[in-house]
Scaffold this motif. Sequence first.
Motif, mmCIF file in Angstrom:
data_model
loop_
_atom_site.group_PDB
_atom_site.id
_atom_site.type_symbol
_atom_site.label_atom_id
_atom_site.label_comp_id
_atom_site.label_asym_id
_atom_site.label_seq_id
_atom_site.Cartn_x
_atom_site.Cartn_y
_atom_site.Cartn_z
ATOM 1 N N MET A 1 -11.920 -31.589 -12.346
ATOM 2 C CA MET A 1 -10.602 -31.477 -11.717
ATOM 3 C C MET A 1 -9.717 -32.615 -12.219
ATOM 4 S SD MET A 1 -11.709 -32.512 -7.811
ATOM 5 C CE MET A 1 -12.850 -31.125 -7.757
ATOM 6 N N GLU A 2 -8.397 -32.294 -12.287
ATOM 7 C CA GLU A 2 -7.474 -33.251 -12.883
ATOM 8 C C GLU A 2 -6.112 -33.156 -12.193
ATOM 9 O OE1 GLU A 2 -5.478 -34.225 -17.269
ATOM 10 O OE2 GLU A 2 -6.713 -32.419 -16.966
ATOM 11 N N LEU A 3 -5.485 -34.329 -11.967
ATOM 12 C CA LEU A 3 -4.128 -34.364 -11.453
ATOM 13 C C LEU A 3 -3.192 -34.201 -12.649
ATOM 14 C CD1 LEU A 3 -2.045 -34.862 -9.193
ATOM 15 C CD2 LEU A 3 -2.267 -37.319 -9.660
ATOM 16 N N LYS A 4 -2.540 -33.038 -12.750
ATOM 17 C CA LYS A 4 -1.711 -32.733 -13.913
ATOM 18 C C LYS A 4 -0.291 -33.278 -13.763
ATOM 19 C CE LYS A 4 -2.652 -30.354 -16.945
ATOM 20 N NZ LYS A 4 -3.214 -30.671 -18.271
ATOM 21 N N LYS A 5 0.235 -33.268 -12.526
ATOM 22 C CA LYS A 5 1.635 -33.670 -12.368
ATOM 23 C C LYS A 5 1.886 -34.199 -10.960
ATOM 24 C CE LYS A 5 4.862 -30.452 -12.466
ATOM 25 N NZ LYS A 5 5.835 -29.450 -12.940
ATOM 26 N N THR A 6 2.714 -35.225 -10.884
ATOM 27 C CA THR A 6 3.173 -35.768 -9.595
ATOM 28 C C THR A 6 4.687 -35.717 -9.596
ATOM 29 O OG1 THR A 6 1.284 -37.278 -9.450
ATOM 30 C CG2 THR A 6 3.176 -37.770 -8.065
ATOM 31 N N GLU A 7 5.253 -34.996 -8.635
ATOM 32 C CA GLU A 7 6.701 -34.774 -8.634
ATOM 33 C C GLU A 7 7.296 -35.082 -7.263
ATOM 34 O OE1 GLU A 7 9.901 -31.151 -9.508
ATOM 35 O OE2 GLU A 7 7.753 -30.730 -9.414
ATOM 36 N N LYS A 8 8.280 -36.004 -7.221
ATOM 37 C CA LYS A 8 8.973 -36.310 -5.975
ATOM 38 C C LYS A 8 9.961 -35.200 -5.648
ATOM 39 C CE LYS A 8 8.740 -41.373 -6.087
ATOM 40 N NZ LYS A 8 9.540 -42.623 -6.072
ATOM 41 N N GLU B 1 12.663 -33.558 -2.266
ATOM 42 C CA GLU B 1 13.509 -34.045 -1.177
ATOM 43 C C GLU B 1 12.709 -34.153 0.119
ATOM 44 O OE1 GLU B 1 15.434 -29.681 -0.033
ATOM 45 O OE2 GLU B 1 16.734 -31.328 -0.643
ATOM 46 N N HIS B 2 13.298 -34.896 1.087
ATOM 47 C CA HIS B 2 12.698 -35.136 2.398
ATOM 48 C C HIS B 2 11.341 -35.835 2.304
ATOM 49 C CE1 HIS B 2 15.990 -32.842 3.853
ATOM 50 N NE2 HIS B 2 15.534 -31.677 3.455
ATOM 51 N N SER B 3 11.223 -36.735 1.317
ATOM 52 C CA SER B 3 10.023 -37.560 1.154
ATOM 53 C C SER B 3 8.745 -36.718 1.046
ATOM 54 C CB SER B 3 9.902 -38.560 2.308
ATOM 55 O OG SER B 3 11.016 -39.417 2.340
ATOM 56 N N VAL B 4 8.799 -35.724 0.187
ATOM 57 C CA VAL B 4 7.634 -34.885 -0.101
ATOM 58 C C VAL B 4 7.286 -35.064 -1.575
ATOM 59 C CG1 VAL B 4 6.797 -32.503 -0.320
ATOM 60 C CG2 VAL B 4 8.101 -33.189 1.704
ATOM 61 N N VAL B 5 6.004 -35.218 -1.854
ATOM 62 C CA VAL B 5 5.515 -35.330 -3.231
ATOM 63 C C VAL B 5 4.637 -34.117 -3.540
ATOM 64 C CG1 VAL B 5 4.085 -36.647 -4.830
ATOM 65 C CG2 VAL B 5 5.600 -37.851 -3.236
ATOM 66 N N ALA B 6 4.967 -33.419 -4.626
ATOM 67 C CA ALA B 6 4.184 -32.251 -5.041
ATOM 68 C C ALA B 6 3.124 -32.690 -6.042
ATOM 69 C CB ALA B 6 5.087 -31.192 -5.652
ATOM 70 N N LEU B 7 1.867 -32.482 -5.687
ATOM 71 C CA LEU B 7 0.742 -32.817 -6.570
ATOM 72 C C LEU B 7 0.208 -31.522 -7.179
ATOM 73 C CD1 LEU B 7 -1.174 -35.262 -4.188
ATOM 74 C CD2 LEU B 7 0.512 -35.859 -5.960
ATOM 75 N N THR B 8 0.219 -31.465 -8.516
ATOM 76 C CA THR B 8 -0.334 -30.293 -9.209
ATOM 77 C C THR B 8 -1.737 -30.653 -9.699
ATOM 78 O OG1 THR B 8 1.872 -29.591 -9.913
ATOM 79 C CG2 THR B 8 0.001 -28.617 -11.069
ATOM 80 N N ILE B 9 -2.726 -29.928 -9.179
ATOM 81 C CA ILE B 9 -4.134 -30.247 -9.455
ATOM 82 C C ILE B 9 -4.784 -29.057 -10.148
ATOM 83 C CG2 ILE B 9 -6.324 -30.994 -8.428
ATOM 84 C CD1 ILE B 9 -4.596 -31.653 -5.870
ATOM 85 N N ASP B 10 -5.436 -29.318 -11.279
ATOM 86 C CA ASP B 10 -6.171 -28.269 -11.996
ATOM 87 C C ASP B 10 -7.657 -28.355 -11.680
ATOM 88 O OD1 ASP B 10 -3.989 -27.136 -13.110
ATOM 89 O OD2 ASP B 10 -4.301 -27.913 -15.147
ATOM 90 N N ILE B 11 -8.224 -27.229 -11.267
ATOM 91 C CA ILE B 11 -9.668 -27.111 -11.047
ATOM 92 C C ILE B 11 -10.231 -26.287 -12.195
ATOM 93 C CG2 ILE B 11 -11.477 -26.397 -9.435
ATOM 94 C CD1 ILE B 11 -9.580 -28.476 -8.261
ATOM 95 N N THR B 12 -11.208 -26.821 -12.905
ATOM 96 C CA THR B 12 -11.764 -26.088 -14.058
ATOM 97 C C THR B 12 -12.546 -24.876 -13.591
ATOM 98 O OG1 THR B 12 -13.838 -27.322 -14.108
ATOM 99 C CG2 THR B 12 -11.974 -28.262 -15.329
ATOM 100 N N ALA B 13 -12.760 -23.949 -14.553
ATOM 101 C CA ALA B 13 -13.518 -22.741 -14.238
ATOM 102 C C ALA B 13 -14.928 -23.084 -13.776
ATOM 103 C CB ALA B 13 -13.567 -21.832 -15.469
#
Length: 437
Positions: free
Chosen positions: A1-8, A10-22
Amino acid sequence: MELKKTEKQEHSVVALTIDITAAEFEAAKDKAFKKAGKNITVPGFRKGKAPRKMIEKLYGEGVFFEEAFNIVYPEAMDMAVKESGIQPVGRADVDLGDPSEEGGLTIVAKVPVEPEVELGEYKGVEAEKETVKVLAADVKAELNRLAQRGARTQTVERKAKKNDTVDLDFEGFVDGVAFEGGKAEHHELTLGSGSFIPGFEDQLIGCKAGEEKDVVVTFPAEYHAAELAGKEAVFKCKIHKVEETILPEIDDEFAKDVSETCETLDDLKKEITDRLKKERQQAADHAFEEKVLDGVLANMKADIPEAMIESQLDSIVQDFSYRVQMQGMGMEQYLQMTGSDMQSFRGMFRDQAERQVKTRLALQKVAELENIAVSDKEIEDEYAKMAEQYGMEIDKIKSAVNAEALSADLKISNALEFLKKSAKVKKPAAKKDEAAE
């Protein structure tokens, strides 16, 4: 598993994009099969003995998807939070997207985090502070209140006077017709208390036990019962008894009776003066503190996530529920008795919760900007104070209260003291009645 992207966002929310391998998701599905497959029945197989592929063929390839996700998600989130360095303040809103053709999975977790705080000017805030005074009239009023608590009643044969209590029957009529709720027997009424319609009590002054009297009054125009508002009514009254209130003499003996520590009336007066001064000083200090915070919060900028306010509301409701239970009542019962529901109840405390969240964020920022620290001695002193307060051994307090959390709370307290000390104290504007004098 890998953290691909961290994106700020609005309203103090952070979107974490996580890849889980097959391979990782396949392993999770295998664990899900071993956990849930034993409860699945497949024709031709004993319960729990069917192979995974057979179950997926019969019930669909996604039969173990949800359980597999529940297995892999906690580890994936822990990894992503650590790598991103964020501080979550609530539960994430999770979007799974579409599973990849290779069998892997992409998770997008939108996590509420502590907001970035800008304070603006926070030192030298101007705030009014009351000067505490205890006058002789205040002490006299408190002595009279204590005397009222120790008063006794005595039946008298004379005519009723103001402040006497009468035992009476009454029935009210409007246009000669009795109205609902206008009748009572052996009702005790203190004349001059203002508990009845204006004019009612005054007309009973001068009555004696055994007398009957028609009391004529007009209901107020804004009376709660619309059918009676503004109408003239006649109450037929019969007086059964007149009692006078006998107050104790306010002397040295009285002082001994109402206080465990006083021997003389002068001692009691000093005790009352000291108590009133302490109570008023605490009230003045609290009001000053709130005004200082008002000034700081007015200059503060922070995009606070809804999760922080909801979490604080949870704490307020939990504390209120605990206090209600101490009175022998459940929260559900309380809501029924007050004709409310949980959503409305939470709404009543929303402004309070929002202010508490803002206050803590502001004080945390002050502590950071001013490098405010907490010493080991302060922590130990606080543990000792808590042990004394709750009557517990200090080691038990330490095991129950985390030192790091205690240090954070003390840092908040120290930041507040810093703000109060740096504030510019103003005298309150003269009140109208004081200015007239």
